[in-house]
Design a protein around this motif. Structure first.
Motif, PDB file in Angstrom:
ATOM      1  N   GLY A  55      16.305  -6.945  -7.734  1.00 14.15           N
ATOM      2  CA  GLY A  55      17.243  -6.135  -7.524  1.00 14.15           C
ATOM      3  C   GLY A  55      16.715  -4.664  -7.767  1.00 14.15           C
ATOM      4  N   GLN A  56      16.177  -4.709  -9.009  1.00 14.98           N
ATOM      5  CA  GLN A  56      15.622  -2.991  -9.360  1.00 14.98           C
ATOM      6  C   GLN A  56      14.551  -2.686  -8.980  1.00 14.98           C
ATOM      7  OE1 GLN A  56      15.151  -4.073 -13.837  1.00 14.98           O
ATOM      8  NE2 GLN A  56      17.344  -4.140 -14.123  1.00 14.98           N
ATOM      9  N   ARG A  57      13.705  -3.533  -8.538  1.00 14.38           N
ATOM     10  CA  ARG A  57      12.469  -3.284  -7.728  1.00 14.38           C
ATOM     11  C   ARG A  57      13.065  -2.780  -6.403  1.00 14.38           C
ATOM     12  NH1 ARG A  57      10.742  -7.532 -10.997  1.00 14.38           N
ATOM     13  NH2 ARG A  57      10.681  -9.064  -9.164  1.00 14.38           N
ATOM     14  N   ALA A  58      13.951  -3.486  -5.706  1.00 15.07           N
ATOM     15  CA  ALA A  58      14.503  -3.190  -4.504  1.00 15.07           C
ATOM     16  C   ALA A  58      14.998  -1.905  -4.228  1.00 15.07           C
ATOM     17  CB  ALA A  58      15.099  -4.123  -4.008  1.00 15.07           C
ATOM     18  N   ALA A  59      15.869  -1.623  -5.629  1.00 12.88           N
ATOM     19  CA  ALA A  59      16.553  -0.344  -5.381  1.00 12.88           C
ATOM     20  C   ALA A  59      15.487   0.874  -5.528  1.00 12.88           C
ATOM     21  CB  ALA A  59      17.563  -0.370  -6.585  1.00 12.88           C
ATOM     22  N   TYR A  60      14.591   0.644  -6.377  1.00 11.50           N
ATOM     23  CA  TYR A  60      13.657   2.084  -6.735  1.00 11.50           C
ATOM     24  C   TYR A  60      13.006   1.942  -5.343  1.00 11.50           C
ATOM     25  CZ  TYR A  60       8.862   3.604  -7.702  1.00 11.50           C
ATOM     26  OH  TYR A  60       7.720   3.969  -7.753  1.00 11.50           O
TER      27      TYR A  60
END
Length: 220
Positions: free
Chosen positions: A88-93
């Motif tokens: 999720g963090q990678r996708a948000a970035y």
């Protein structure tokens, strides 16, 4: 009548034959292959990034524009450096970078040049990033005395650190840590992160969330 071979000579010949046979078998043995180096934890590959960008990867690197292939090492380096540990963090970035920077088309706000880097962050946010990260403070000898907020973006781009502010902000920007920890497949989790951490305006949330959904599905 043939002469008998002395026993001592026979021993020498047998020893020599065995030695040669053993030597050949050792030489013929396959050499062990060097272990393949593993990609850093959380690193995404070009196929994933291309799928995440859904046909929007630039075709040529020129000026502010950078191709997905050329951008990938910088994206992965930023993911690793700022510890974007979850999908999720990678996708948000990546989703925020895609939305703000027009899928790697821009490195500056077209109206305000002090706003930029790959996530098109305002000067005040870039200053927050610089203040929090010693690894980039070295770009300004004598920091913090000689930092001009209006040119931070240009220094970061020149030093090829333009992919870093967005990655750091995703998980460590003011108010971002808790909502970033909850990022998941859920659109609600992304909306909470966007409103708390990015706050790009209520009129942009739906478009941002749609990009996040595509990116999340494309990467691991």
């Amino acid at each position: 009548m043939l002469k008998r071979i002395p026993f001592s000579v026979l021993v020498v010949l047998i020893t020599l034959a065995v030695t040669l046979l053993f030597s050949n078998s050792v030489d013929a043995a396959p050499k062990p292959k060097a272990p393949k180096s593993k990609a850093p934890s959380g690193a995404i590959n070009l196929g994933e990034l291309t799928k995440a960008f859904a046909g929007h990867c630039p075709k040529k690197t020129a000026g502010d524009v950078i191709t997905c292939k050329d951008a990938l090492p910088y994206i992965n380096a930023a993911i690793q450096k700022y510890k974007l540990k979850t999908r999720g963090q990678r996708a948000a970035y990546i989703a925020n970078m895609a939305y703000e920077g027009g899928y790697l088309q821009y490195n500056h706000n077209l109206v305000n040049r002090s706003q930029g880097t790959r996530s098109i962050m305002p000067a005040v946010s870039l200053r927050t990033f610089v203040n929090a990260n010693k690894s980039v403070q070295k770009f300004w000898p004598g920091f913090p005395k000689n930092v001009n907020d209006n040119t931070i973006v240009d220094i970061l781009i020149k030093r090829r650190a333009d992919f870093e502010p967005g990655a750091w902000w995703t998980v460590a920007g003011p108010g971002c840590a808790q909502v970033a920890a909850r990022l998941s497949k859920s659109q609600t989790s992304f909306t909470a992160w966007e409103k708390t951490c990015i706050n790009g305006g209520p009129e942009t949330v739906a478009a941002r969330a749609a990009i996040y959904k595509t990116v999340y599905a494309a990467i691991h």
